[in-house]
Design an enzyme around this catalytic site. Structure first.
Site, PDB file in Angstrom:
ATOM      1  CG  ASP A 190     -10.089  -0.711   4.732  1.00 15.16           C
ATOM      2  OD1 ASP A 190      -9.865  -0.998   3.542  1.00 15.16           O
ATOM      3  OD2 ASP A 190      -9.376  -1.093   5.672  1.00 15.16           O
ATOM      4  CE  LYS A 228      -3.775  -2.478   2.158  1.00 10.01           C
ATOM      5  NZ  LYS A 228      -4.438  -2.902   3.406  1.00 10.01           N
ATOM      6  CD  GLN A 243      -3.466  -4.455   6.605  1.00 10.36           C
ATOM      7  OE1 GLN A 243      -3.380  -3.473   5.874  1.00 10.36           O
ATOM      8  NE2 GLN A 243      -3.983  -5.602   6.196  1.00 10.36           N
TER       9      GLN A 243
END
Ligand code: NAP
Length: 282
Positions: free
Chosen positions: A118, A51, A95
């Site tokens: 997200d 990422k 995460q």
């Protein structure tokens, strides 16, 4: 036909690089993404590195915040609050999975929905359900984008999604059923309690696999004219494999995504798009 997510994601990153440069030229700051990584899960470390690299390529400033696995819930929540208030941060990504003992859902609900790149916050999930604008979960949105780039329309087709997780299967089923250009499929959402799962899968025009079991879908479970989208990422002794028996299916079906090189890179491309969306809206 091979649905090449790696190449498509590279095209998207190139498009995005230009969009970021154009908008950043008229702003006093570039887009910023904060990634919180708790603990030392090796797979998560690889994802975070990928990422970071992708952000750098398109001109998004990424800031990785690494916390020890035994960090207190209060400390993690405090960090999220700080990032919510930070004007340089347009996107916040926690995460997952978190180490045992930490409450992931509580943390996800603390993230400012406008920075929730997200798309897991209940507000964004609610907006997705209602068909309202919002930040969409990256993997399902990346799946739809890949199909769109190959001019594959699910409208009027039977879509079967195997797996009902909150991050993949459930939002994917909702997106496929939306009354819009990328949706209008007739959707069946399957899981471990589905009777005659193989029969459901065989009836699919579009089969979406988000199960987490290596080579789960074999040729006898898939119609020859089907399009297969394999979201699964499974670590085996032979390396990374998907939920589809790729070798058996690639010449059997109309189109299929490989693993790796399919939905994985599309998910990261969508994260970049979401970060840009959050920046552009701010
Ligand atoms: P998950 O939370 O473990 O959910 C798996 C789903 O599959 C559950 O709904 C489960 O049913 C269902 N399932 C499991 N075994 C089954 C069986 N034998 N028959 C029918 N259904 C079965 O997994 P996830 O987080 O959605 O991830 C799924 C896969 O996608 C994993 O391999 C993951 O690594 C991968 N993934 C890839 C990306 C990417 O970027 N490409 C992103 C996220 C995830 P129940 O609900 O009944 O238990």
């Amino acid at each position: 036909m091979l649905l090449d997510g790696k190449r498509t994601a590279a095209t998207i990153r190139e498009e995005l690089r230009r969009e970021v440069a154009d908008l950043a030229a008229s702003r006093d700051m570039p887009p910023g993404l904060a990634v919180i990584l708790v603990g030392d899960d090796p797979a998560s470390q690889v994802y975070v590195r990928n990422k970071e690299r992708a952000c750098a390529e398109v001109g998004i400033v990424s800031r990785s915040l690494r916390l020890p696995g035994d960090v207190a819930q209060d400390h993690l929540e405090g960090l999220i609050r700080e990032l919510n208030a930070d004007r340089d941060v347009h996107g916040i990504l926690l995460q997952l999975p978190l180490p045992q003992g930490l409450k992931a859902q509580r943390c996800l609900e603390l993230i400012d929905p406008k920075k929730d790149v997200d798309g897991f916050h209940p507000e964004n999930m609610g907006r997705l359900t209602l068909g309202l604008p919002g930040l969409r979960p990256c993997t399902p949105a990346g799946v739809l984008e890949l199909l769109a780039r190959y001019d594959l329309s699910v409208a009027g087709k039977k879509a079967v999604v195997v797996g009902r997780s909150n991050i993949v299967g459930k939002p994917l089923a909702l997106l496929l059923a939306q009354p819009n250009a990328q949706g209008n499929a007739t959707v069946t959402l399957c899981h471990s309690r589905t009777p005659d799962l193989a029969g459901e899968m065989r009836r699919a025009d579009f089969l979406f696999l988000a199960v987490g079991r290596p080579r789960f879908a074999t040729a006898d479970m898939v119609a020859p004219e089907a399009v297969v989208v394999d979201v699964g990422i499974n670590r085996t002794d032979q390396g990374l494999v998907g939920d589809a028996d790729f070798q058996a299916l690639r010449d059997h079906v109309a189109a299929i995504t490989p693993v790796p090189g399919g939905i994985g890179p599309m998910t990261i491309a969508q994260l970049l798009r979401n970060t840009f969306q959050a920046y552009a809206a701010g």
